[in-house]
Scaffold this motif. Structure first.
Motif, mmCIF file in Angstrom:
data_model
loop_
_atom_site.group_PDB
_atom_site.id
_atom_site.type_symbol
_atom_site.label_atom_id
_atom_site.label_comp_id
_atom_site.label_asym_id
_atom_site.label_seq_id
_atom_site.Cartn_x
_atom_site.Cartn_y
_atom_site.Cartn_z
ATOM 1 N N GLY A 124 49.511 -28.004 -3.225
ATOM 2 C CA GLY A 124 48.472 -27.086 -3.665
ATOM 3 C C GLY A 124 48.414 -25.858 -2.771
ATOM 4 O O GLY A 124 48.649 -25.950 -1.560
ATOM 5 N N ASP A 125 48.083 -24.687 -3.348
ATOM 6 C CA ASP A 125 48.034 -23.477 -2.515
ATOM 7 C C ASP A 125 46.635 -23.168 -2.003
ATOM 8 O O ASP A 125 46.413 -22.171 -1.319
ATOM 9 N N GLY A 126 45.654 -24.032 -2.326
ATOM 10 C CA GLY A 126 44.316 -23.891 -1.751
ATOM 11 C C GLY A 126 43.456 -22.825 -2.379
ATOM 12 O O GLY A 126 42.323 -22.618 -1.953
ATOM 13 N N SER A 127 43.930 -22.143 -3.424
ATOM 14 C CA SER A 127 43.207 -21.000 -3.959
ATOM 15 C C SER A 127 42.059 -21.382 -4.882
ATOM 16 O O SER A 127 41.330 -20.509 -5.351
ATOM 17 N N ALA A 128 41.884 -22.683 -5.155
ATOM 18 C CA ALA A 128 40.837 -23.102 -6.089
ATOM 19 C C ALA A 128 39.447 -23.107 -5.464
ATOM 20 O O ALA A 128 38.461 -23.245 -6.184
ATOM 21 N N SER A 129 39.336 -22.979 -4.142
ATOM 22 C CA SER A 129 38.020 -22.981 -3.505
ATOM 23 C C SER A 129 37.170 -21.871 -4.090
ATOM 24 O O SER A 129 37.605 -20.726 -4.189
ATOM 25 N N ARG A 147 33.116 -21.945 -3.920
ATOM 26 C CA ARG A 147 31.843 -21.641 -3.280
ATOM 27 C C ARG A 147 31.636 -22.580 -2.099
ATOM 28 O O ARG A 147 32.205 -23.665 -2.040
ATOM 29 N N GLY A 148 30.860 -22.133 -1.143
ATOM 30 C CA GLY A 148 30.498 -23.000 -0.030
ATOM 31 C C GLY A 148 31.543 -23.110 1.045
ATOM 32 O O GLY A 148 31.355 -23.826 2.010
ATOM 33 N N THR A 149 32.675 -22.421 0.910
ATOM 34 C CA THR A 149 33.706 -22.504 1.941
ATOM 35 C C THR A 149 34.599 -21.289 1.818
ATOM 36 O O THR A 149 34.655 -20.648 0.775
ATOM 37 N N SER A 150 35.280 -20.953 2.894
ATOM 38 C CA SER A 150 36.252 -19.876 2.805
ATOM 39 C C SER A 150 37.458 -20.357 2.012
ATOM 40 O O SER A 150 37.754 -21.545 1.947
ATOM 41 N N GLY A 151 38.152 -19.398 1.361
ATOM 42 C CA GLY A 151 39.302 -19.760 0.549
ATOM 43 C C GLY A 151 40.400 -20.405 1.375
ATOM 44 O O GLY A 151 40.506 -20.211 2.587
ATOM 45 N N TYR A 152 41.190 -21.214 0.708
ATOM 46 C CA TYR A 152 42.387 -21.838 1.293
ATOM 47 C C TYR A 152 42.052 -22.852 2.392
ATOM 48 O O TYR A 152 42.866 -23.121 3.257
ATOM 49 N N SER A 153 40.849 -23.425 2.334
ATOM 50 C CA SER A 153 40.498 -24.447 3.326
ATOM 51 C C SER A 153 41.289 -25.733 3.118
ATOM 52 O O SER A 153 41.540 -26.462 4.070
ATOM 53 N N PHE A 154 41.668 -26.022 1.879
ATOM 54 C CA PHE A 154 42.360 -27.276 1.570
ATOM 55 C C PHE A 154 43.702 -26.965 0.904
ATOM 56 O O PHE A 154 43.886 -27.169 -0.294
ATOM 57 N N THR A 155 44.597 -26.456 1.705
ATOM 58 C CA THR A 155 45.924 -26.076 1.221
ATOM 59 C C THR A 155 46.907 -27.204 1.470
ATOM 60 O O THR A 155 46.857 -27.873 2.503
ATOM 61 N N GLY A 156 47.819 -27.430 0.521
ATOM 62 C CA GLY A 156 48.825 -28.461 0.674
ATOM 63 C C GLY A 156 49.866 -28.094 1.719
ATOM 64 O O GLY A 156 49.892 -26.990 2.263
ATOM 65 N N VAL A 157 50.768 -29.025 1.984
ATOM 66 C CA VAL A 157 51.770 -28.831 3.026
ATOM 67 C C VAL A 157 52.817 -27.816 2.583
ATOM 68 O O VAL A 157 53.323 -27.045 3.397
ATOM 69 N N ILE A 191 41.278 -37.678 3.208
ATOM 70 C CA ILE A 191 41.315 -36.222 3.150
ATOM 71 C C ILE A 191 40.666 -35.691 1.882
ATOM 72 O O ILE A 191 40.478 -36.408 0.911
ATOM 73 N N PHE A 192 40.363 -34.385 1.908
ATOM 74 C CA PHE A 192 39.995 -33.646 0.708
ATOM 75 C C PHE A 192 41.244 -33.022 0.103
ATOM 76 O O PHE A 192 42.141 -32.569 0.814
ATOM 77 N N SER A 193 41.297 -32.988 -1.228
ATOM 78 C CA SER A 193 42.381 -32.306 -1.919
ATOM 79 C C SER A 193 41.908 -31.941 -3.323
ATOM 80 O O SER A 193 40.733 -32.117 -3.661
ATOM 81 N N SER A 194 42.825 -31.462 -4.139
ATOM 82 C CA SER A 194 42.495 -30.851 -5.432
ATOM 83 C C SER A 194 41.751 -31.810 -6.358
ATOM 84 O O SER A 194 42.090 -32.995 -6.462
ATOM 85 N N LEU A 195 40.776 -31.276 -7.061
ATOM 86 C CA LEU A 195 39.912 -32.030 -7.977
ATOM 87 C C LEU A 195 40.354 -31.802 -9.414
ATOM 88 O O LEU A 195 40.603 -30.661 -9.822
ATOM 89 N N SER A 196 40.442 -32.874 -10.184
ATOM 90 C CA SER A 196 40.707 -32.746 -11.618
ATOM 91 C C SER A 196 39.400 -32.517 -12.363
ATOM 92 O O SER A 196 38.433 -33.263 -12.186
ATOM 93 N N ALA A 197 39.401 -31.494 -13.208
ATOM 94 C CA ALA A 197 38.204 -31.201 -13.989
ATOM 95 C C ALA A 197 37.906 -32.289 -15.001
ATOM 96 O O ALA A 197 36.795 -32.361 -15.531
ATOM 97 N N TYR A 198 38.894 -33.144 -15.297
ATOM 98 C CA TYR A 198 38.715 -34.200 -16.283
ATOM 99 C C TYR A 198 38.343 -35.536 -15.649
ATOM 100 O O TYR A 198 38.164 -36.523 -16.347
ATOM 101 N N GLY A 199 38.256 -35.577 -14.336
ATOM 102 C CA GLY A 199 37.930 -36.810 -13.650
ATOM 103 C C GLY A 199 36.456 -37.124 -13.718
ATOM 104 O O GLY A 199 35.628 -36.335 -14.200
ATOM 105 N N HIS A 200 36.115 -38.281 -13.240
ATOM 106 C CA HIS A 200 34.716 -38.728 -13.257
ATOM 107 C C HIS A 200 34.314 -39.063 -11.825
ATOM 108 O O HIS A 200 34.120 -40.229 -11.462
ATOM 109 N N GLU A 201 34.181 -38.023 -11.012
ATOM 110 C CA GLU A 201 33.905 -38.209 -9.599
ATOM 111 C C GLU A 201 32.405 -38.162 -9.326
ATOM 112 O O GLU A 201 31.654 -37.452 -10.001
ATOM 113 N N ASP A 202 31.988 -38.888 -8.319
ATOM 114 C CA ASP A 202 30.615 -38.792 -7.838
ATOM 115 C C ASP A 202 30.464 -37.469 -7.099
ATOM 116 O O ASP A 202 31.304 -37.094 -6.294
ATOM 117 N N ALA A 203 29.368 -36.743 -7.374
ATOM 118 C CA ALA A 203 29.155 -35.434 -6.746
ATOM 119 C C ALA A 203 29.127 -35.528 -5.231
ATOM 120 O O ALA A 203 29.444 -34.566 -4.534
#
Length: 947
Positions: free
Chosen positions: A239-244, A246-256, A591-603
């Protein structure tokens, strides 16, 4: 993580978990198999499948027969037999082939000429930011101009995932430069549609394939990633981390490897589907001429655990130069004392059986309430022992009743009792007529390539009329009736649908079936992590404390508290049952990583940017290594699995945590069964694969500060200012296509442009026959320095293999530079990029490259009295450069005074904001500049304003 598949896919119990529970995704990795999975198994049993048949990956074509996924061993004649028996062929590797055949034809196929072995496919299961800093990935890359990643990013390599799919619209997987998906292909094995067809001579005849144009934010691809697991894994690797948001600076969770492209397989989790998925990715990458690494964050505690299952053999065969597989070790470890909130089961036990003697293991069924109806409460245990031993089994229920299971009996043993049903296979395999209609040798079905022998115990409601297992202690006694093997028996609790929710001292304890006597924490790396050529990854902790979640609350990191840097409590230890070391390396697994919009995650598990979610597991550790291997392949596209493994293990970090093994009976030291060779360290691995001679380098082409471009002394607009002469070289490994050259420019110019030309005759002179290759956009240059990037598309600048080229670097001045401005140019070698013409690998130029070269400007050319930065004037301000002057007056076409300047004696320039003496903007039109020099001479020049 629960895996929901179409109702037509009936699958059984080759799972990683010993328990079934509906929990929040980020919780215990082993407790992720909810009622959907249990119901599928129960439905399979109720359709009439025998206990052994319920383990198989079955499906039903619309209006057609029940099909079974199988591995078939044999030569060309075996392939002919598969087709003749109504089957469809898939991947062929390592003497095996994947196939889908009618269930009713499996018996006949097993006995057909040319077929030497048949292994029905079991079903795997997914295995469940400071981590990139921890592994050193942030030290080898940086954000450059236009917010693009530079340095070691994996550009040119392919990251493949065989998992639960991907949310291809997630911005972490979009190329921001062109707005296209970085997912080049997505093959969904669970859908019917446009199949991939034939790729590189292999036909993939099922599923639905989407190409790049069907992916991206507005893609038409029908595949949906509802589990979240595959998206999280892909984000960690690439992942390139660009999906961030709100609430954080961009690219906080970028892949290797944020520069790598992806090829994704949404698998049906059948072992044959996994093998086909790996082959598909390698075939697609090969067609693109690019190296690939495939991530397998899935597995099963099924089979002999010695790398001899058909899936593991095929992975070894498919791997090779530029084709590497990374696998998760598994989440079946018990690395800490039993946690306070969850009683974690031991799912492995072992014992030694002396000649003519017996030994036993025990497992405990907790207090629970049996579910209503038949076929709900079941346990499966596999026991593996050496080929030189003849072992007999006796199962003793909690009420003392016994079930004897002799070695190599002609039929399975079925026993009914109020304390629980028992079905045992030990060297034989029988299935009811409703499913297979015959008795078949177990050796022909359970990892026939392995020399190990396998016994299976199905406890509970596996057959009609059987009762649920009673609570209490169950004993399994092993007697050695003959043989001269090594006397060890390994038992695995492959599946249990029994989970007890109990309240003890005010705490909610989720108790599972667990081995007690003989229980050990070792030899728990299952298939495909046990594949010899796969790089297998353990998990350790990098995140502690709290984080702000998407609902605004502060949350603690999930699971049992583990010291930062220590092994996570669930990480599966090795070695294999044949003693081969597994895992080889460890990486962050919470770790934190990319979220699927179709998943059913707890907030509460979603980060405050609403774009990333926390998971834990060796599933999360493996893609750190996958991304790192992508970086290595970008450097050396022909890297073999053994070379990659060597680079990773020889440079792994070692500390006080890694020195301590949590595996039973392992004294620790380097390597050990828990950590392998230590913790992943990206910079060291990159250094290990980079050749001693750089693939690309840059030096100054001449000894002088600036190239011998014909000199100039004016700063008027459009003037070519000499800056640098650079010699670029390529090693003898590959011809290089220069893709980007970065220069640090200092000076002063409000609209400076940088350009390069190929010095064909290497004379250091910009000749008319040497036109500019590429020119930058106008850029403000200041004395503090500005980095200007020149992108070179296609074949613009080619460096021959083992050769050099000279490049002339010049500046195009805007006319706005002050008199005597000094410009310097320095090639930034570390972020300048070339691409291998053959390999496609992207490399940076090595060395310091070129030191700053100095060029000076004067205001006016010889005998020049006045020049203008613009004429016609299209924007404010207009800069007037002049010889020492008494006054400057500007008149409109009617002769009316518009503006007057009275420069000081030392002034040689003025700026006009295009306002008249009253402060009002002047109109477009024709004007006349009248300048009286100190000598008394008058200079007149016509001026056009056309904004």
């Amino acid at each position: 993580m629960t895996n929901r598949r179409p109702a037509s896919l009936l699958f059984g119990a080759a799972l990683l978990s010993a328990g079934v529970a509906a929990t929040v995704v980020a919780q215990e990795p082993r407790l992720r198999h909810d009622a959907v999975r249990r119901d599928e198994i129960v439905a399979h049993l109720r359709e009439g499948a025998s206990p052994r048949a319920s383990m198989l990956a079955l499906s039903r074509d619309p209006g057609g027969p029940v099909m079974v996924d199988v591995f078939v061993r044999g030569g060309a004649g075996a392939a002919v037999q598969v087709v003749a028996h109504g089957g469809r062929l898939g991947t062929q590797a390592g003497g095996w082939m994947t196939a889908r055949v009618p269930l009713a034809q499996m018996r006949a196929l097993a006995r057909a000429p040319g077929v030497t072995a048949l292994e029905p496919s079991a079903v795997a299961n997914p295995l469940e930011d400071s981590s990139k800093v921890e592994i050193g990935a942030t030290l080898v890359r940086r954000r450059g101009l236009n917010d693009q990643w530079e340095g070691a990013t994996g550009r040119g390599a392919i990251v493949g995932t065989v998992d639960s799919g991907i949310d291809f619209a997630n911005l972490d997987f979009i190329d921001d430069d062109v707005g296209l998906s970085r997912v080049l292909f997505l093959w969904d094995q669970t859908l019917a549609g446009r199949t991939p067809g034939t790729i590189g001579g292999v036909t993939f005849s099922y599923g639905d394939e989407c190409t790049r144009t069907m992916l991206g934010p507005n893609g038409s691809c029908r595949s949906r990633e509802v589990e979240g697991h595959g998206t999280h894994v892909a984000g960690t690797a690439a992942g390139d981390g660009s999906a961030s948001r709100r609430g954080t600076s961009g690219y906080s969770f970028t892949g290797v490897a944020p520069g790598a492209d992806l090829i994704v397989v949404k698998t049906n989790f059948s072992f044959t589907g996994i093998a086909d998925g790996v082959n598909y990715i390698f075939r697609r990458a090969e067609a693109l001429g690019r190296p690939a690494v495939v991530n397998l964050s899935l597995g099963a505690q099924y089979g002999p655990h010695d790398g001899k299952e058909a899936l593991s053999i095929m992975i070894d065969s498919l791997s090779g130069p530029g084709r590497i597989v990374v696998a998760a070790a598994g989440n079946e470890g018990t690395n800490l004392p039993r946690p306070p909130s969850v009683i974690y089961p031991f799912i492995h036990a072992d014992t030694a059986v002396a000649p003519a003697d017996s030994s036993e293991i025990r497992f405990e069924v907790p207090r629970y309430i049996p579910r209503s109806g038949a076929g709900n409460d079941v346990i499966l245990i596999d026991a593996v022992y050496p080929p030189g031993d003849d072992v007999e089994l006796t199962v003793v229920r909690p009420n003392g009743t016994r079930v004897d299971i002799p070695y190599a009996a002609t039929d399975s043993v079925v026993s009914f009792d109020a304390a629980g049903g028992v079905v045992g296979y030990n060297g034989t395999h029988q299935d009811e007529a409703a499913v297979l209609g015959d008795s078949l040798s177990l050796a022909g079905f359970i990892a026939p390539a392995s020399p190990m022998r396998v016994a299976e115990l199905f406890v509970g409601e596996w057959v009609t009329g059987a009762r649920a297992p009673s609570r209490g202690t169950w004993r399994v006694i092993f007697r050695r009736a003959g043989g001269a093997g090594r006397r060890a028996v390994d038992a695995y609790l492959v599946l249990s649908t029994i989970v007890s929710d109990s309240i003890v001292n005010g705490q909610d304890l989720q108790t599972e079936v667990s081995f007690t006597i003989g229980a050990t924490n070792r030899r728990l790396v299952g298939v495909p992590g046990d594949a010899t050529r796969a790089i297998t990854v353990a998990a350790y902790n990098t995140d502690s404390g709290t984080y702000r979640s998407a609902d605004g609350s502060f949350q603690s990191f999930p699971g049992v508290a583990v010291a930062t840097g220590d092994l996570l409590y669930f990480s599966s230890p090795g070695p294999r049952t044949d003693g081969v070391l597994k895992p080889e390396i460890s990486a962050p697994g919470r770790i934190f990583s990319s979220l699927s919009a179709y998943g059913h995650e707890d907030a509460r598990d979603i980060y405050s940017d609403s774009a990333h979610v926390i998971y834990q597991g060796t599933s999360m550790a493996a893609p750190h290594v996958t991304g790192t291997v992508a970086l290595l392949l970008a450097e050396r596209p022909s890297l073999t699995p053994e070379q990659a493994k060597g680079a990773l293990t020889s440079t792994a970090r070692w500390d006080a945590f890694t020195a301590v093994s949590r595996a039973t009976g392992d004294p620790g030291g380097r390597p050990n069964w828990s950590w392998g060779y230590g913790k992943l360290w990206v910079p060291g691995a990159l250094t290990a694969v980079r050749p001693a001679t750089p693939l690309a380098s840059a030096v100054r082409a001449s000894a002088s500060d600036a190239p011998r471009i014909r000199p100039t002394s004016t700063s008027r607009r459009g003037t070519l200012l000499p800056l640098q002469s650079v010699r670029l070289s390529a090693s003898d490994a590959d011809t290089l296509l220069v893709r980007k050259l970065d220069f640090l420019i200092t000076g002063s110019d409000p609209a400076f442009r940088l350009a390069i030309a190929l010095d064909v005759n290497r004379d250091g002179v910009l000749d008319p026959s040497e036109p500019l290759l590429v020119t930058s956009a106008e850029t403000v240059v200041t004395p503090a320095g500005t980095v200007i990037s020149l992108a070179l598309p296609g074949d613009t600048l080619r460096i021959p293999r083992g050769g050099t080229v000279d490049v002339l670097v010049v500046g195009l001045l805007s006319g706005g530079s002050p008199n005597g401005t000094e410009f310097t140019a320095t090639l930034v070698a570390a972020t300048s990029i070339a691409e291998g013409a053959r390999s496609g690998a992207l490399v940076n130029f090595a060395g310091q490259g070129t030191g700053p070269a100095v060029a000076r400007t004067t205001l006016l050319a010889a005998n020049e009295q006045l020049n203008l930065t613009q004429n016609p004037v299209r924007r404010s301000p207009l800069i007037l450069n002049f010889q020492p002057t008494r006054r400057i007056e500007i008149y409109d076409f009617t002769g009316r005074l518009t503006k007057r300047f009275l420069p000081a004696a030392s002034d040689v320039r003025v700026e006009w904001d295009l306002r008249n003496t009253g402060g009002t903007q002047v109109a477009n039109g024709v004007y006349v500049i009248v300048m009286e020099l100190q000598s008394g001479a008058v200079v007149r020049q016509k001026l056009f304003i056309a904004r």
